[in-house]
Design a protein around this motif. Structure first.
Motif, PDB file in Angstrom:
ATOM      1  N   UNK A 111     -19.177  10.211  -0.623  1.00 16.78           N
ATOM      2  CA  UNK A 111     -19.047  11.659  -0.487  1.00 16.78           C
ATOM      3  C   UNK A 111     -20.416  12.313  -0.624  1.00 16.78           C
ATOM      4  N   UNK A 112     -20.575  13.464   0.030  1.00 11.77           N
ATOM      5  CA  UNK A 112     -21.840  14.203  -0.065  1.00 11.77           C
ATOM      6  C   UNK A 112     -21.696  15.482  -0.879  1.00 11.77           C
ATOM      7  N   UNK A 113     -20.469  15.793  -1.296  1.00 10.97           N
ATOM      8  CA  UNK A 113     -20.253  16.992  -2.098  1.00 10.97           C
ATOM      9  C   UNK A 113     -18.911  16.948  -2.792  1.00 10.97           C
ATOM     10  N   UNK A 114     -18.768  17.809  -3.796  1.00 15.93           N
ATOM     11  CA  UNK A 114     -17.556  17.818  -4.605  1.00 15.93           C
ATOM     12  C   UNK A 114     -17.328  19.231  -5.122  1.00 15.93           C
ATOM     13  N   UNK A 115     -16.167  19.789  -4.792  1.00 26.26           N
ATOM     14  CA  UNK A 115     -15.811  21.110  -5.281  1.00 26.26           C
ATOM     15  C   UNK A 115     -14.738  21.021  -6.341  1.00 26.26           C
ATOM     16  N   UNK A 116     -14.205  22.171  -6.719  1.00 34.07           N
ATOM     17  CA  UNK A 116     -13.176  22.194  -7.759  1.00 34.07           C
ATOM     18  C   UNK A 116     -11.914  21.476  -7.314  1.00 34.07           C
ATOM     19  N   UNK A 117     -11.604  21.519  -6.003  1.00 33.15           N
ATOM     20  CA  UNK A 117     -10.356  20.944  -5.500  1.00 33.15           C
ATOM     21  C   UNK A 117     -10.561  19.800  -4.518  1.00 33.15           C
ATOM     22  N   UNK A 118     -11.696  19.759  -3.837  1.00 29.94           N
ATOM     23  CA  UNK A 118     -11.849  18.800  -2.748  1.00 29.94           C
ATOM     24  C   UNK A 118     -13.169  18.047  -2.831  1.00 29.94           C
ATOM     25  N   UNK A 119     -13.174  16.855  -2.245  1.00 30.25           N
ATOM     26  CA  UNK A 119     -14.404  16.107  -2.031  1.00 30.25           C
ATOM     27  C   UNK A 119     -14.730  16.145  -0.543  1.00 30.25           C
ATOM     28  N   UNK A 120     -16.001  15.971  -0.222  1.00 29.02           N
ATOM     29  CA  UNK A 120     -16.481  16.207   1.137  1.00 29.02           C
ATOM     30  C   UNK A 120     -17.249  14.991   1.641  1.00 29.02           C
ATOM     31  N   UNK A 121     -16.902  14.551   2.845  1.00 25.56           N
ATOM     32  CA  UNK A 121     -17.590  13.447   3.511  1.00 25.56           C
ATOM     33  C   UNK A 121     -18.284  13.973   4.771  1.00 25.56           C
ATOM     34  N   UNK A 122     -19.310  13.271   5.211  1.00 27.62           N
ATOM     35  CA  UNK A 122     -19.874  13.516   6.526  1.00 27.62           C
ATOM     36  C   UNK A 122     -19.014  12.853   7.592  1.00 27.62           C
ATOM     37  N   UNK A 123     -18.849  13.497   8.769  1.00 27.10           N
ATOM     38  CA  UNK A 123     -17.959  12.968   9.803  1.00 27.10           C
ATOM     39  C   UNK A 123     -18.433  13.411  11.187  1.00 27.10           C
ATOM     40  N   UNK A 124     -18.141  12.603  12.196  1.00 23.59           N
ATOM     41  CA  UNK A 124     -18.390  12.930  13.592  1.00 23.59           C
ATOM     42  C   UNK A 124     -17.215  12.476  14.437  1.00 23.59           C
ATOM     43  N   UNK A 125     -16.955  13.200  15.512  1.00 24.78           N
ATOM     44  CA  UNK A 125     -16.169  12.628  16.595  1.00 24.78           C
ATOM     45  C   UNK A 125     -17.062  11.600  17.287  1.00 24.78           C
ATOM     46  N   UNK A 126     -16.491  10.487  17.734  1.00 22.39           N
ATOM     47  CA  UNK A 126     -17.334   9.409  18.261  1.00 22.39           C
ATOM     48  C   UNK A 126     -16.653   8.696  19.422  1.00 22.39           C
ATOM     49  N   UNK A 142      -9.432  12.620 -11.548  1.00 22.28           N
ATOM     50  CA  UNK A 142     -10.445  12.657 -10.492  1.00 22.28           C
ATOM     51  C   UNK A 142     -10.567  11.272  -9.858  1.00 22.28           C
ATOM     52  N   UNK A 143     -10.585  11.220  -8.549  1.00 25.33           N
ATOM     53  CA  UNK A 143     -10.668   9.950  -7.830  1.00 25.33           C
ATOM     54  C   UNK A 143     -12.006   9.263  -8.078  1.00 25.33           C
ATOM     55  N   UNK A 144     -11.973   7.948  -8.087  1.00 26.24           N
ATOM     56  CA  UNK A 144     -13.212   7.173  -8.185  1.00 26.24           C
ATOM     57  C   UNK A 144     -13.817   7.058  -6.788  1.00 26.24           C
ATOM     58  N   UNK A 145     -14.999   7.604  -6.638  1.00 26.48           N
ATOM     59  CA  UNK A 145     -15.687   7.597  -5.352  1.00 26.48           C
ATOM     60  C   UNK A 145     -17.155   7.272  -5.578  1.00 26.48           C
ATOM     61  N   UNK A 146     -17.829   6.883  -4.517  1.00 28.11           N
ATOM     62  CA  UNK A 146     -19.280   6.746  -4.564  1.00 28.11           C
ATOM     63  C   UNK A 146     -19.890   8.023  -4.004  1.00 28.11           C
ATOM     64  N   UNK A 147     -21.055   8.377  -4.517  1.00 28.75           N
ATOM     65  CA  UNK A 147     -21.687   9.629  -4.129  1.00 28.75           C
ATOM     66  C   UNK A 147     -23.069   9.365  -3.553  1.00 28.75           C
ATOM     67  N   UNK A 148     -23.448  10.219  -2.618  1.00 25.24           N
ATOM     68  CA  UNK A 148     -24.787  10.148  -2.041  1.00 25.24           C
ATOM     69  C   UNK A 148     -25.326  11.556  -1.878  1.00 25.24           C
ATOM     70  N   UNK A 149     -26.629  11.682  -1.887  1.00 26.47           N
ATOM     71  CA  UNK A 149     -27.223  12.990  -1.682  1.00 26.47           C
ATOM     72  C   UNK A 149     -26.955  13.448  -0.256  1.00 26.47           C
TER      73      UNK A 149
END
Length: 722
Positions: A447-462, A389-396
């Protein structure tokens, strides 16, 4: 002892006086009465033997599942021995018959208390070969901590209430816990590993640590290999543990975190067993705040501290940690703190609360099954190696609300390509950004979430502005345009080198295929039900953004619309779980053997088609939550029993007509006629996954109104028709 029989003139009756102690009593001392077996004379029927019940006695019998007839049988058929004396020196009698012990007053008529003799398990023999193997494993753990596949930390309540005998056949609460850990954590796991074969079992190195919780936390042992010697350690602890004083949660949580940190590498699955028989003793202390309002406020503050500690713990380890809270005691006990801690754990990790007064073994087995699932997640599809599992920082999730973004919180990328998978062409097609005025992406660092296979970040087009004199510097400002997105990447370090459009192909293909089935399902809903308030199903469209990082590496992230986390729910999963279904039924589906789906006979199918449902009654009974379960069933029939779409998760939007379930990240179980496996990725369990759904699915009103086929399924010991 020497007893003298005298006449007590003040009482008008004989008494017995001890010549050495001066103690006087009015019943025959047990030393003068030879213990005897109460014989079955046949003169009185068992159910007619007098038992004068007491409130205390009835309460204990309810807790210990003892019937009044059991007490009568003890008196009629059992063995009688002295049972001590009461506080006034009056004799008591102890009757034993079978597994029941019954204490009466001096007349053998009045009930004092009763209990079942505990079932005792004994330590197993350990030969020299086993000792040598255990010592070799311990050396291996010390020399190579990364070889450990799973670490279980058990926190066992040892407060004074753990001396009570009211939770099962193994004795006191404390004895029951240690016996259950020996049987269902150690013995059962070893038996399951033996069925895998020597090669597969050799790849698993699981260790266990034990903390006893009183006023402080005592680490009894740490990182012991899961083997027969551990079984014996729990058996010895059953006999040696001394419950007393209070049970404080906070010191035990601190000690648990230190133990979990012993194996920080991302390839080790972690589990925290927290077993308690009531609310924590560190909730309040007498003193100046010892008023109802003061105690309430202090309790709330301490409960918040415990939830915060769990949050800190799970933020560190993420999904590879499962926090299992087990409450076992009288139903009236307050387990709100344990439940709250389990809920808090779900934010960053996996949290489970189980009430296990009647079956602690089932609860422990369920948690072991959850750990096995975590280990499976962290193993390659062919089982040949572990994934890290990758080392990441997590936030609510709510920490990444659009208004709180700053350059220090994000990665920024200038220039990006966007690609979408075309399921008809079975290939990728380049498309425009959603917002034509955007020139890059902004992506959260945490990251704001973590599933069995993927981690999830918040993102926008900017749209980003720069200082023209320094084009390589960070943007001077940025505007996030359009709707919020989530960016998904692999959770595992080994797969970072495999990045590319092909890596995301399976996710995109699964989601597109699910949407194709959803389109047909929605048409069936509209045609056959003709009601605007029956929800439809829609799977989010996804695309891949390709950007260049500062070091020249290409980063490709899969992105889709960001759903409201406060409304986000999992409606079913790929292991048989169903939202709203009884918790034990959901857990049981993990433990029972595989079933066999049998085809309906033709005459049964014709009967099915010809059944005259009460349409009005069924339409009136439709609930929104019926729709996801019916969709999974529909996908099986629509695909001619080749596919079943499940693991349905997302949000329910009732602000539009018809309402819609917006879903993402589904699983497709595919039944291959030529034996192919994992056709739709590693979460595709094929026939086994279909069995898990069938095992817990109950056809609802939507299933019946759509005339979905029924099936029969058969396990080892039962037959069922849905």
């Amino acid at each position: 002892m020497s007893w003298e029989k005298r006449f007590d003139s003040s009482q008008g009756r004989d008494c017995y006086r001890n010549a050495h102690t001066g103690v006087k009593q009015y019943t025959v001392p047990w030393e003068l009465e030879k213990p005897e077996a109460v014989q079955d004379t046949g003169e009185v029927r068992t159910e007619n033997i007098t038992v004068l019940t007491s409130t205390h006695g009835r309460q204990r019998r309810r807790q210990r599942r003892i019937d009044k007839l059991d007490l009568q049988a003890c008196v009629r058929h059992g063995t009688r021995t002295p049972g001590g004396t009461d506080k006034d020196g009056r004799q008591r009698w102890r009757y034993e018959y079978g597994e029941i012990v019954y204490i009466t007053d001096e007349t053998s008529r009045k009930e004092i208390t009763s209990w079942q003799k505990p079932v005792r398990i004994e330590a197993v023999g350990v030969d020299a070969r086993t000792v040598a193997s255990r010592d070799a494993i311990r050396r291996r753990i010390r020399q190579d901590p990364a070889s450990v596949t799973a670490h279980i930390v058990c926190v066992v309540d040892q407060s004074g209430s753990m001396r009570k005998h009211d939770v099962g056949k193994y004795g006191s609460r404390s004895e029951t816990v240690y016996t259950s850990l020996a049987l269902f954590l150690v013995k059962q796991t070893l038996e399951q590993q033996s069925q895998l074969g020597p090669a597969a079992a050799a790849k698993q190195l699981n260790v266990v640590s034990l903390i006893e919780m009183r006023n402080d936390a005592e680490v009894v042992f740490e990182a012991e290999p899961l083997d027969n010697d551990l079984f014996n350690k729990f058996v010895r602890r059953r006999d040696q543990a001394a419950p007393h004083r209070d049970g404080c949660y906070l010191p035990s949580l601190d000690a648990a975190e230190k133990l979990l940190q012993k194996f920080p590498h991302g390839g080790c699955a972690l589990q925290l067993f927290f077993l308690s028989d009531g609310k924590p003793s560190d909730l309040w202390t007498p003193g100046a705040t010892d008023t109802p309002l003061g105690i309430q406020r202090l309790n709330a503050r301490h409960e918040e501290m415990m939830r915060k500690r769990v949050s800190e713990l799970t933020r560190c380890f993420g999904r590879r940690l499962t926090v299992g809270m087990i409450g076992f005691a009288d139903e009236a006990k307050n387990f709100s703190v344990l439940k709250g801690m389990a809920e808090e754990a779900k934010v960053f990790a996996q949290g489970i609360f189980l009430s296990a007064r009647s079956d602690l073994g089932f609860a422990i087995s369920s948690l072991v099954t959850s750990l096995t699932e975590t280990v499976t997640e962290m193993t390659s599809a062919d089982g040949s190696k572990r994934r890290t599992v990758r080392e990441v920082t997590r936030e609510k999730p709510d920490a990444s609300a659009a208004g709180s973004w700053s350059l220090s919180d994000v990665y920024w990328y200038v220039g990006t390509d966007r690609w979408m998978y075309d399921i008809d062409k079975q290939d990728w097609t380049q498309i425009h950004l959603v917002n034509s005025s955007c020139n890059g992406l902004i992506c959260r660092k945490s990251i704001l979430g973590e599933g069995a296979e993927r981690i999830v970040y918040g993102m926008y087009e900017a749209h980003m502005a720069y200082d023209d004199s320094n084009p390589n510097a960070a943007p001077t400002e940025f505007d996030m345009l359009g709707e919020g997105l989530v960016a998904k990447e692999s959770r595992f370090a080994e797969e970072l080198t495999d990045y590319g459009l092909e890596f995301h192909k399976m996710f995109a293909k699964t989601q597109a295929q699910s949407q194709r089935i959803a389109k047909a399902f929605n048409e069936a809903i509209s045609t056959k039900l003709s009601l605007p308030w029956v929800p439809h199903v829609r799977f989010l469209s996804c695309s891949v953004y390709r950007v260049e990082e500062n070091d020249g590496n290409i980063r490709e992230v899969l992105a889709e619309k960001r759903l409201d986390v406060k409304k986000y729910k999992k409606f079913n999963n790929n292991g048989g779980y169903v939202l709203g279904q009884d918790k034990e039924a959901n857990l049981l589906c993990k433990l029972v053997s595989d079933l066999v789906i049998e085809e309906e006979d033709e005459d049964e199918e014709e009967e099915e088609a010809g059944e005259n449902y009460d349409r009005a009654r069924l339409l009136a009974s439709i609930r929104p939550e019926d729709v996801p379960q019916a969709f999974s069933h529909y996908s099986w029939q629509f695909s001619k029993r080749k596919m079943l779409v499940c693991d349905l998760q997302g949000v329910y939007d009732d602000s539009q007509t018809p309402p819609v379930f917006e879903l993402t990240d589904p699983v497709i179980h595919y039944k291959s006629s030529i034996g192919r496996t994992n056709v739709y990725g590693r979460t595709d369990k094929g026939n086994k996954g279909m069995h898990a759904f069938c095992r817990t699915h109950n056809c609802n009103a939507v299933c019946k109104l759509l005339h979905l086929s029924r099936w029969k399924w058969r396990g080892k010991n039962n037959n069922h028709r849905n």
